[in-house]
Design a protein around this motif. Sequence first.
Motif, PDB file in Angstrom:
ATOM      1  N   VAL A 183       0.840  -1.210   0.000  1.00 20.20           N
ATOM      2  CA  VAL A 183       0.000   0.000   0.000  1.00 20.20           C
ATOM      3  C   VAL A 183       0.868   1.250   0.000  1.00 20.20           C
ATOM      4  CG1 VAL A 183      -1.703   1.299   1.330  1.00 20.20           C
ATOM      5  CG2 VAL A 183      -1.940  -1.188   1.071  1.00 20.20           C
ATOM      6  N   GLY A 184       1.915   1.276   0.839  1.00 15.88           N
ATOM      7  CA  GLY A 184       2.826   2.416   0.838  1.00 15.88           C
ATOM      8  C   GLY A 184       2.294   3.619   1.602  1.00 15.88           C
ATOM      9  N   ILE A 185       2.046   3.428   2.895  1.00 17.06           N
ATOM     10  CA  ILE A 185       1.577   4.542   3.729  1.00 17.06           C
ATOM     11  C   ILE A 185       2.714   5.564   3.898  1.00 17.06           C
ATOM     12  CG2 ILE A 185       0.655   5.147   6.000  1.00 17.06           C
ATOM     13  CD1 ILE A 185      -0.449   2.303   6.175  1.00 17.06           C
ATOM     14  N   SER A 206       5.436   8.134   5.272  1.00 18.99           N
ATOM     15  CA  SER A 206       6.242   8.228   6.494  1.00 18.99           C
ATOM     16  C   SER A 206       6.357   6.902   7.231  1.00 18.99           C
ATOM     17  CB  SER A 206       5.667   9.300   7.443  1.00 18.99           C
ATOM     18  OG  SER A 206       5.642  10.571   6.816  1.00 18.99           O
ATOM     19  N   TRP A 207       6.137   5.778   6.522  1.00 13.76           N
ATOM     20  CA  TRP A 207       6.314   4.463   7.123  1.00 13.76           C
ATOM     21  C   TRP A 207       7.564   3.745   6.584  1.00 13.76           C
ATOM     22  CZ3 TRP A 207       1.982   0.958   9.171  1.00 13.76           C
ATOM     23  CH2 TRP A 207       1.097   1.688   9.966  1.00 13.76           C
ATOM     24  N   GLY A 208       8.284   4.426   5.723  1.00 12.63           N
ATOM     25  CA  GLY A 208       9.522   3.855   5.200  1.00 12.63           C
ATOM     26  C   GLY A 208       9.328   2.803   4.137  1.00 12.63           C
ATOM     27  N   ASN A 209       8.200   2.835   3.422  1.00 10.17           N
ATOM     28  CA  ASN A 209       7.922   1.853   2.372  1.00 10.17           C
ATOM     29  C   ASN A 209       7.585   2.569   1.067  1.00 10.17           C
ATOM     30  OD1 ASN A 209       8.094  -0.396   4.211  1.00 10.17           O
ATOM     31  ND2 ASN A 209       6.075   0.213   4.973  1.00 10.17           N
ATOM     32  N   SER A 210       8.193   2.105   0.005  1.00  9.63           N
ATOM     33  CA  SER A 210       7.935   2.690  -1.310  1.00  9.63           C
ATOM     34  C   SER A 210       6.779   1.924  -1.963  1.00  9.63           C
ATOM     35  CB  SER A 210       9.199   2.619  -2.179  1.00  9.63           C
ATOM     36  OG  SER A 210       8.953   3.142  -3.466  1.00  9.63           O
ATOM     37  N   GLY A 211       5.559   2.180  -1.446  1.00 11.85           N
ATOM     38  CA  GLY A 211       4.378   1.506  -1.976  1.00 11.85           C
ATOM     39  C   GLY A 211       3.682   2.320  -3.046  1.00 11.85           C
ATOM     40  N   TRP A 212       2.451   1.909  -3.353  1.00 12.15           N
ATOM     41  CA  TRP A 212       1.732   2.534  -4.468  1.00 12.15           C
ATOM     42  C   TRP A 212       1.276   3.953  -4.126  1.00 12.15           C
ATOM     43  CZ3 TRP A 212       2.315   0.624  -9.021  1.00 12.15           C
ATOM     44  CH2 TRP A 212       2.539  -0.761  -9.190  1.00 12.15           C
ATOM     45  N   ILE A 213       0.900   4.208  -2.904  1.00 12.08           N
ATOM     46  CA  ILE A 213       0.395   5.543  -2.565  1.00 12.08           C
ATOM     47  C   ILE A 213       1.487   6.595  -2.710  1.00 12.08           C
ATOM     48  CG2 ILE A 213      -0.530   6.977  -0.708  1.00 12.08           C
ATOM     49  CD1 ILE A 213      -2.041   4.563   0.314  1.00 12.08           C
ATOM     50  N   VAL A 214       2.649   6.372  -2.083  1.00 19.82           N
ATOM     51  CA  VAL A 214       3.722   7.376  -2.150  1.00 19.82           C
ATOM     52  C   VAL A 214       4.326   7.452  -3.544  1.00 19.82           C
ATOM     53  CG1 VAL A 214       4.256   7.212   0.300  1.00 19.82           C
ATOM     54  CG2 VAL A 214       5.359   5.657  -1.289  1.00 19.82           C
ATOM     55  N   SER A 215       4.357   6.345  -4.264  1.00 24.99           N
ATOM     56  CA  SER A 215       4.938   6.385  -5.609  1.00 24.99           C
ATOM     57  C   SER A 215       4.027   7.127  -6.578  1.00 24.99           C
ATOM     58  CB  SER A 215       5.193   4.965  -6.108  1.00 24.99           C
ATOM     59  OG  SER A 215       3.981   4.224  -6.163  1.00 24.99           O
ATOM     60  N   ILE A 216       2.725   6.940  -6.463  1.00 19.63           N
ATOM     61  CA  ILE A 216       1.799   7.667  -7.344  1.00 19.63           C
ATOM     62  C   ILE A 216       1.795   9.162  -7.023  1.00 19.63           C
ATOM     63  CG2 ILE A 216      -0.641   7.928  -7.930  1.00 19.63           C
ATOM     64  CD1 ILE A 216      -0.933   4.898  -7.604  1.00 19.63           C
ATOM     65  N   SER A 217       1.982   9.471  -5.738  1.00 20.56           N
ATOM     66  CA  SER A 217       2.011  10.894  -5.356  1.00 20.56           C
ATOM     67  C   SER A 217       3.218  11.625  -5.915  1.00 20.56           C
ATOM     68  CB  SER A 217       1.991  11.018  -3.829  1.00 20.56           C
ATOM     69  OG  SER A 217       3.171  10.456  -3.274  1.00 20.56           O
ATOM     70  N   MET A 218       4.247  10.896  -6.341  1.00 17.66           N
ATOM     71  CA  MET A 218       5.453  11.535  -6.880  1.00 17.66           C
ATOM     72  C   MET A 218       5.401  11.721  -8.389  1.00 17.66           C
ATOM     73  SD  MET A 218       7.679  12.525  -4.697  1.00 17.66           S
ATOM     74  CE  MET A 218       9.114  12.656  -5.753  1.00 17.66           C
ATOM     75  N   ILE A 219       4.350  11.271  -9.040  1.00 13.75           N
ATOM     76  CA  ILE A 219       4.299  11.371 -10.509  1.00 13.75           C
ATOM     77  C   ILE A 219       4.294  12.830 -10.951  1.00 13.75           C
ATOM     78  CG2 ILE A 219       2.883  10.885 -12.540  1.00 13.75           C
ATOM     79  CD1 ILE A 219       1.985   8.321 -11.206  1.00 13.75           C
ATOM     80  N   GLY A 220       3.541  13.691 -10.278  1.00 18.98           N
ATOM     81  CA  GLY A 220       3.459  15.100 -10.678  1.00 18.98           C
ATOM     82  C   GLY A 220       4.707  15.898 -10.331  1.00 18.98           C
ATOM     83  N   ARG A 221       5.506  15.448  -9.365  1.00 20.95           N
ATOM     84  CA  ARG A 221       6.678  16.214  -8.931  1.00 20.95           C
ATOM     85  C   ARG A 221       7.971  15.721  -9.581  1.00 20.95           C
ATOM     86  NH1 ARG A 221       5.992  16.036  -2.495  1.00 20.95           N
ATOM     87  NH2 ARG A 221       5.108  13.988  -3.027  1.00 20.95           N
ATOM     88  N   ASN A 222       8.162  14.415  -9.646  1.00 17.59           N
ATOM     89  CA  ASN A 222       9.392  13.879 -10.255  1.00 17.59           C
ATOM     90  C   ASN A 222       9.048  12.518 -10.859  1.00 17.59           C
ATOM     91  OD1 ASN A 222      11.988  12.814 -10.821  1.00 17.59           O
ATOM     92  ND2 ASN A 222      12.889  14.129  -9.239  1.00 17.59           N
ATOM     93  N   LEU A 223       8.960  12.484 -12.176  1.00 18.05           N
ATOM     94  CA  LEU A 223       8.508  11.263 -12.855  1.00 18.05           C
ATOM     95  C   LEU A 223       9.529  10.139 -12.720  1.00 18.05           C
ATOM     96  CD1 LEU A 223       6.364   9.901 -14.576  1.00 18.05           C
ATOM     97  CD2 LEU A 223       7.534  10.784 -16.623  1.00 18.05           C
ATOM     98  N   ALA A 224      10.808  10.427 -12.800  1.00 18.36           N
ATOM     99  CA  ALA A 224      11.840   9.388 -12.721  1.00 18.36           C
ATOM    100  C   ALA A 224      11.811   8.712 -11.354  1.00 18.36           C
ATOM    101  CB  ALA A 224      13.214   9.992 -12.990  1.00 18.36           C
ATOM    102  N   VAL A 225      11.742   9.527 -10.283  1.00 15.73           N
ATOM    103  CA  VAL A 225      11.666   8.949  -8.943  1.00 15.73           C
ATOM    104  C   VAL A 225      10.382   8.155  -8.777  1.00 15.73           C
ATOM    105  CG1 VAL A 225      11.542   9.510  -6.496  1.00 15.73           C
ATOM    106  CG2 VAL A 225      13.127  10.765  -7.975  1.00 15.73           C
TER     107      VAL A 225
END
Length: 338
Positions: free
Chosen positions: A240-242, A244-263
């Motif tokens: 899931v990627g909550i 600030s839990w130290g996991n690169s899950g779907w929630i935090v990864s999708i939230s980075m699409i608009g800011r940095n696509l490569a990351v």
Amino acid sequence: MSGFDSNPFVDPVDVNPFQDASVTQVTSGATESIGEFNPFSATEMRHQSDTTIPISAASTQPAILQTSVEQSAQATAAAGQANLIKQQEELERKAAELERKEQDLRNQAAGRASNTGTKENNWPPLPKFFPVKPCFHQDFEQEIPEDYRRICKRMYYLWMFHSATLFLNVLACLAYFTADSLHGVDFGLSILWFILFTPVSFICWYRPVYKAFRSDSSFSFFFFFFVFFFQVAVYVIQTVGIPSWGNSGWIVSISMIGRNLAVAVVMMVVAGFFTVNAILAIILLKMVHSKYRRTGASFTKAQQEFSQGVLTNRDVQTAAASVATSAAQGAFSRNQGN
């Protein structure tokens, strides 16, 4: 009176029936005709040549020797010998196969019997000059029965994939931290999860299932199911990627699409790895449970194994003896004080 003059006691006159005149004439004539007959005389040859003997139509066909339908004795003996040779080869093949299986069973029994002895640890495979030595002994071919060997190896591969995913999670959280300095907590926790969960998962759920398949231990099976259930829950949380839990899950990864696509792409790859971990864990959990039901293990056996293990453990025995000694000394000192 002449009829009464003959003496009935006088031998009768011998009468030869072949001396009859009619019989003598016939036999003498036949003998003469037979003696005068010559089949090779000119008269007889001419008489025979004038006689025509008809030839049947069937005599114009060539003579054919009809073969016998039944096999000869030699052919029957050859067929019987070939059948016996074939049966002997089949029996030899089966005997060799039974001997091979018996040897495998003896090797497995010898491996299980030697489990109680001291064996050299071979895992993790470290160089000889390395100051830290291997901590565990692991040998699938000698210690794990053939029926459970494949599933046990798959659990080992799952642990390796789990460790690799945690390492990639550290890299993804590092990229997440470089893209946004406010997410340093995720990077720190990812390092902690990698350092903590890699050895703990090996000890808490992989080694128990290895021991369960090695010695058919009910207690090891129950301990594995208890711990691995929480491991599956952790996989779901990591997927899931909550934030600030130290996991690169779907929630935090999708939230980075608009800011940095490569990351975001790097983090989504790691999220996919966490997803695969969760799916494989659920599948293998069901497979281990199906194997467990075939072994005849039960909760009663697990309790018995636990009690026997506790009673035969040297550390437990030493601790119990020390506690009993301290209690006895305390009671004795109190009695003296009174």
